[in-house]
Scaffold this active site. Structure first.
Site, mmCIF file in Angstrom:
data_model
loop_
_atom_site.group_PDB
_atom_site.id
_atom_site.type_symbol
_atom_site.label_atom_id
_atom_site.label_comp_id
_atom_site.label_asym_id
_atom_site.label_seq_id
_atom_site.Cartn_x
_atom_site.Cartn_y
_atom_site.Cartn_z
ATOM 1 N N LYS B 96 0.868 -1.178 0.000
ATOM 2 C CA LYS B 96 0.000 0.000 0.000
ATOM 3 C C LYS B 96 0.895 1.216 0.000
ATOM 4 O O LYS B 96 1.609 1.484 0.976
ATOM 5 C CB LYS B 96 -0.917 0.013 1.235
ATOM 6 C CG LYS B 96 -1.720 1.317 1.315
ATOM 7 C CD LYS B 96 -2.626 1.425 2.517
ATOM 8 C CE LYS B 96 -2.972 2.904 2.722
ATOM 9 N NZ LYS B 96 -3.840 3.147 3.870
ATOM 10 N N ALA B 183 -9.728 5.378 3.694
ATOM 11 C CA ALA B 183 -9.715 6.543 4.596
ATOM 12 C C ALA B 183 -11.022 7.298 4.587
ATOM 13 O O ALA B 183 -11.644 7.490 3.554
ATOM 14 C CB ALA B 183 -8.585 7.515 4.290
#
Lengths: 257, 257, 257, 257
Positions: B96, B183
């Site tokens: 990531k 997020a």
């Protein structure tokens, strides 16, 4: 999930479905099962009751608990007569009370609704009242003895979701009896959101029966109601502009204290 | 649910979780299991790798697939070095990629991100890029060879949900590779909504680790991701002002044709 | 209203308009005047400059300050050449810099935009950069020396208003130079809202030129920009669930402290 | 702007203001003038009428048209008595009818409101009814003979703006008499937005009296009401995902056909 208690009744499912608009009985049954539904609402005025029992919708639905509703009634008087007919024919005192003020928008008529609710509670019904999202009317329906208050998220069939979450939040503060969102839910996330606002259950119809794949959508709603129920109890994090601890909180709908 | 394919990897869960902010390892493990999580992301810069293996977080997480991330890196160069360290230590090419432009808001720096992505793809990494919700940047990350593009719904830790659903819709139109929201998710309904917008998965951390009851919330997110995935495929009804068939459609985010 | 200062220039109007899509020059002129507009943006690539001066749009606009823009440019190189051409032909160093990443959505390409901005500032232009609503990119454009940063509210011509007010709020916290909303405004209230978010001005085109009555709409925007500017300075009340002093504040976008 | 006609009365201003919460009379007067206000609403129950005339608020307001209101009344009976007192003391048949159902939220009680409205219309009052945003109740108030129907945007003092624009849109479709938004407006853009939804006017108090700079805010609202009124008539562009002509329209609140 804990059971949902409505008057003397108790249900393990918090998802109540209608029966209109399905392509056929089989798809309807498959969807009701995929949703884990126990309580199914049926419009009494649209029913030829005897025919419904003999191979009709009531026979098809025999494994479910029927919640008769007074859809299509425009006055308290009309709704009361329809409710009494339903109780006699279906041998249940459970009732979804609906009194409509416009055949265009199908929005509830608060004045007639309140009249009918008072009368039907006196007459021994377990009244679940379909209402708009007015907190004062919701409290009056509770004071009238309704077993559940069911504010709309948006007009019937609109699929717009809960338009005014603040009203739901205020109603939640005001009520002791169960609050269920009834009408306006269009997709799974909106059902989860309604539960996160403190709803005790979700009543819907079109969002499943007119989805492209009603059975798949029914399963989605089953999961969404679980998700929203658990999230409400799990206590969500507050909303913040960003995570810096000194940043201002912008939270709209926070966990209940 | 079908499996989620990211480069050569395949996952049955579409929920990827972080490990920060849990009260302790046991709660973290219980939450990861309640969420049905397979892929768990760990910040490499915050790790003493050897200690992490010997009774530390990496040992605790040994039954999960680790997704190393470059949180805390502010430049392409920094992120690339961190990624290489991670690959060597953890023996995985999954990554990531995070390149941050502000330690206040933790928002991504698109310019450095793109530089790092191009370099790391060339270097053989399977790059999952954490980005803002810019459709042009998303397409450039795909063109650079990223295996997944992960736009933020809102700043890290903000819990505000997907702020700009239209950008997600445009990104979905533009991309072939998986799109995961990464997020900003604060509660279950927001994860369902992100999936209904066409996301292939959800990456989150704070919404579970800082919930009042992380394990209950983890289960809520598991259900919500299922619900949103199914609802997206089941084809939701359009939004209408009211259900009259002649009424204007007001739909915001409709099913994809 | 105080004047709007952009680099060495000062304007009494905070509303900048484009020239595309009007039924004819007379309606355009009437609308520009009704809006109290001083600064008018013109796409250089679409212009035959000499013809524009001789009885064309530049002659029609001679009482206004022209803001040349690089609409239609897809690379930094292209935008730079177009800017240089504009400066020579129009004898102004003012520039609205636009570098587009997609001819479908007309969204800006941040990477090329940044390259072009750095080069054009070095070359002496007063650059007003049309960008997406990314706070990190906005700060980098300021660091590159741009005289104004102009995030989009929504895609060009979409008329959806400011989709992500939180990004505008964060950009406002980050920037010293003027922030103008550029693109996406559809009606008067949205311009007022953008000003209340802290914008120093509003740039728009379609919302006026394609309104049913462009001249009436132009006056509406003039008033809306005034209203939003004053309201931002007047310090709005906080948002509350209801007015009881002990009730929780739910405010989204509050006055700046 | 055309005049606003309410029963036999005609006003050139579409902004009606309250008088509560100002730091002092001078600021109040300056704000009323900056707003261009003609009609000012005063709560009768809070008034010692004789003292109010002798150097009190009624003398201070002598250049304005007074709109007495029944704030603080919880029953039809109470509101009717207060209205009659107001008519006698102030020699006006204009009335803002308010019947409240909760002293916590100050939300209107539809049932009592309707009763009072029917009685007061019969008794010759020009009734402007403060109501919730329920389209059925709005129509019943019109049917009862109210001269104007004034739905709340949000609870009094909440400053949250119009929470359910769809209800305003439906009310607008249903009513012939003027619709004014009354309560909940927090800042200028929200007043403009209410006018764009088809409101004929705006009634507010706290948003000005408790702003940091009430006089500046009053001017902002004056401009915002103008802006929204003109924008509604000028015919806004539709909302689109992006401007490509083949792109789907996502418009929420479009111009009225």
């Amino acid at each position: 999930m804990e059971p949902l208690n409505i008057g003397p009744y108790s249900f393990s499912s918090r998802l109540i479905l209608g029966t209109a608009g399905y392509p056929n009985y089989q798809v309807m049954l498959d969807a009701l099962k995929a949703a884990g539904c126990e309580l199914v609402t049926v419009a009494i005025r649209r029913l030829d009751i005897q025919a419904s029992k003999d191979g009709g919708i009531l026979e098809v639905l025999e494994e479910f608990q029927i919640l008769p509703n007074t859809a299509g009634c425009f006055t308290a008087r009309d709704a009361i007569l329809t409710a009494q007919l339903a109780r006699e024919a279906l041998e249940t005192d459970l009732l979804k009370l609906e009194v409509i003020g416009s055949d265009k928008t199908l929005l509830p008529d608060g004045e007639e609704l309140l009249k009918a609710a008072r009368e039907l509670v006196r007459d021994g019904f377990v009244v679940m009242a379909y209402t708009n999202d007015d907190p004062i009317l919701a409290r009056k329906l509770q004071d009238a003895g309704c077993a559940a208050v069911m504010p709309l998220g948006a007009p019937i069939g609109s699929g717009m979701g809960v338009q005014n979450p603040y009203n739901f939040r205020i109603i939640r503060e005001e009520l002791e009896v169960p609050m269920l969102v009834d009408a306006g839910i269009g997709t799974a996330s909106e059902a989860a959101f309604a539960m996160e606002l403190g709803c005790d259950g979700v009543l819907l119809n079109t969002a499943i029966s007119e989805a492209r794949d009603p059975v798949l959508m029914a399963g989605a709603f089953k999961d969404a109601v679980h998700a929203g129920w658990a999230a409400h109890r799990a206590g969500r994090i507050p909303k913040r502009l960003y995570a810096n601890p000194s940043s201002p909180t912008v939270g709209l709908i926070q966990r209940k204290k």
